[in-house]
Write a protein that holds these residues in place. Structure first.
Motif, PDB file in Angstrom:
ATOM      1  N   GLU A 127       1.892   3.500   7.666  1.00 40.65           N
ATOM      2  CA  GLU A 127       3.094   3.869   6.926  1.00 40.65           C
ATOM      3  C   GLU A 127       2.980   3.429   5.469  1.00 40.65           C
ATOM      4  O   GLU A 127       2.769   2.237   5.180  1.00 40.65           O
ATOM      5  N   ASP A 128       3.122   4.373   4.551  1.00 40.63           N
ATOM      6  CA  ASP A 128       3.157   4.028   3.143  1.00 40.63           C
ATOM      7  C   ASP A 128       4.283   3.027   2.886  1.00 40.63           C
ATOM      8  O   ASP A 128       5.383   3.151   3.434  1.00 40.63           O
ATOM      9  N   GLY A 129       3.986   2.027   2.066  1.00 43.17           N
ATOM     10  CA  GLY A 129       4.979   1.002   1.762  1.00 43.17           C
ATOM     11  C   GLY A 129       4.823  -0.267   2.561  1.00 43.17           C
ATOM     12  O   GLY A 129       5.550  -1.246   2.338  1.00 43.17           O
ATOM     13  N   THR A 130       3.880  -0.302   3.502  1.00 41.84           N
ATOM     14  CA  THR A 130       3.641  -1.515   4.287  1.00 41.84           C
ATOM     15  C   THR A 130       3.082  -2.615   3.394  1.00 41.84           C
ATOM     16  O   THR A 130       2.185  -2.385   2.582  1.00 41.84           O
TER      17      THR A 130
ATOM     18  N   ASP B  85      -3.809   3.515  -3.129  1.00 41.25           N
ATOM     19  CA  ASP B  85      -2.734   3.264  -4.094  1.00 41.25           C
ATOM     20  C   ASP B  85      -2.092   1.912  -3.806  1.00 41.25           C
ATOM     21  O   ASP B  85      -1.094   1.809  -3.097  1.00 41.25           O
TER      22      ASP B  85
ATOM     23  N   GLY C 156      -7.685   4.876   4.053  1.00 46.04           N
ATOM     24  CA  GLY C 156      -7.136   5.947   4.869  1.00 46.04           C
ATOM     25  C   GLY C 156      -7.728   6.060   6.250  1.00 46.04           C
ATOM     26  O   GLY C 156      -7.653   7.122   6.876  1.00 46.04           O
TER      27      GLY C 156
ATOM     28  N   LEU D 179       0.866  -1.173   0.000  1.00 43.89           N
ATOM     29  CA  LEU D 179       0.000   0.000   0.000  1.00 43.89           C
ATOM     30  C   LEU D 179       0.906   1.228   0.000  1.00 43.89           C
ATOM     31  O   LEU D 179       1.511   1.577   1.013  1.00 43.89           O
ATOM     32  N   ALA D 180       1.005   1.872  -1.175  1.00 43.45           N
ATOM     33  CA  ALA D 180       1.908   3.009  -1.330  1.00 43.45           C
ATOM     34  C   ALA D 180       1.295   4.311  -0.842  1.00 43.45           C
ATOM     35  O   ALA D 180       1.994   5.301  -0.644  1.00 43.45           O
ATOM     36  N   GLY D 181      -0.008   4.329  -0.656  1.00 39.11           N
ATOM     37  CA  GLY D 181      -0.732   5.509  -0.192  1.00 39.11           C
ATOM     38  C   GLY D 181      -2.205   5.174  -0.188  1.00 39.11           C
ATOM     39  O   GLY D 181      -2.605   4.076  -0.608  1.00 39.11           O
ATOM     40  N   VAL D 182      -3.029   6.081   0.288  1.00 37.56           N
ATOM     41  CA  VAL D 182      -4.469   5.820   0.363  1.00 37.56           C
ATOM     42  C   VAL D 182      -5.006   5.480  -1.030  1.00 37.56           C
ATOM     43  O   VAL D 182      -4.850   6.264  -1.977  1.00 37.56           O
TER      44      VAL D 182
END
Length: 343
Positions: free
Chosen positions: A53-56, A11, A47, A6-9
């Motif tokens: 944390e982005d990238g988890t 994403d 979100g 998960l790179a971002g909400v």
């Protein structure tokens, strides 16, 4: 290795990331052979998880084969086929010593960060497993990967929902929400209750619930169904597996006096308008319940091996790991009940 990140909400990506390595002598590395999507994965996706944390790497339900173990791991060996608990526990804190591993002071949920310390998850080709002797359990040969993945979270949660509802033979129970946890609760409740009333707004989920022996109704018909089954008294117990404020409100209205509401739907509302007057009038018991795979996985795996229960009836979609974005799309859109990924 490849992993669902998960790179971002909103994403979601399939990325090449470094292979996990042993960090502590109590760790193990597992090559994942089956992993599942859970409603809890959608909270950070949308979100709703503070500090995520982005990238988890996502995913807390997985089955695999042990690739490597740390020097302090004594119960496992390379080549063991294992299922992991969805959370980790240290085994040494006061909660763990008292048999409350779900409340461990070092607990973390695979595939999560922010609300817990970051712990990359199992929607990947490989995963590092802390406290491996506690977290991992060898899967009997008679249990398939598809069935075993339910033991990480969904089956223990459904089992504990029924256990903490304190059902007795001949009771009437209402299950609100027929996602995977609700369906697993129905599997266990049918072994005790004389009548299970399953409530969901999605017709396909009602059909699945009915195939398991429940009387399946839409939310607007729940009050009439419970009244008809109990001569107007109310359900002996209500299992709230939807995780929605409206469902919790309905559960409290559907339960009889001196009945129990067992809440397994995930709730994060800090200001839920709890009706204290109704609770007092009914003398009801309200319990919030998690699954306890540490405590219950052995008996549940035995029940699967013996054919007593079959959790795979809830599987509606299977995808390759490379199709993770499509898997999340159909899951988030409520087109699927249980989605499995094959790494």
């Amino acid at each position: 290795m490849r992993a669902v990140v998960l790179a971002g909400v909103g994403d979601l990506r399939l990325e090449e990331v470094p292979d996990p390595r042993l960090q502590e002598p109590t760790d193990a590395i597992v090559r994942v052979t089956r992993t599942g999507l859970c409603g809890a994965d959608l909270f950070p996706f949308h979100g709703h998880t503070p500090g995520f944390e982005d990238g988890t790497i996502l995913g807390h339900e997985y089955v695999g084969v042990v690739e490597e173990v740390g020097d302090s791991v004594t119960r496992l060996a390379r080549g063991n086929r294992v299922v992991s608990t969805s959370t980790i526990s240290c085994g040494a804190c006061a909660h763990c010593r008292a048999g409350r591993p779900s409340q461990c002071l070092e607990r973390a949920l695979f595939g999560y960060s922010g609300v817990y310390q970051r712990l990359d998850g199992g929607q990947a080709e490989l995963v590092r497993v802390p406290f491996a002797d506690r977290s991992l359990f060898v899967v009997p040969q008679a249990v398939s990967d598809d069935a075993a993945v339910f033991v990480a979270d969904m089956l223990p949660t459904g089992y504990n929902a029924v256990k903490r509802a304190e059902l007795e033979q001949g009771d009437v129970v209402a299950v609100l929400g027929c996602g995977t946890v609700g369906l697993m609760a129905i599997l266990f409740a049918r072994r005790v209750a004389r009548r299970v009333i399953a409530v969901d707004g999605v017709s396909a989920r009602r059909e699945l619930a009915a195939s398991l022996g429940a009387e399946a109704v839409a939310p607007e018909d729940a009050a009439d169904a419970v009244a008809a089954a109990t001569d107007g008294i109310g359900a002996d117990a209500v299992i709230e597996a939807a995780g929605a404020p409206a469902a919790l409100t309905a559960a409290m209205s559907l339960v009889r006096g001196l009945g129990t509401v067992s809440v397994v739907g995930a709730h994060f509302e800090p200001d839920f308008p709890l009706n204290n007057g109704l609770m007092f009038e009914k003398e009801m018991t309200l319990r919030v319940t998690w699954g306890h795979p540490f405590n219950d996985r052995e008996r549940i795996l035995a029940m699967i091996a013996e054919g007593t229960i079959d959790p795979t009836v809830a599987v509606t979609h299977r995808f390759e790991l490379t199709q993770a974005q499509e898997a999340y799309r159909v899951f988030d859109g409520r087109e699927a009940v249980k989605v499995l990924l094959n790494p």
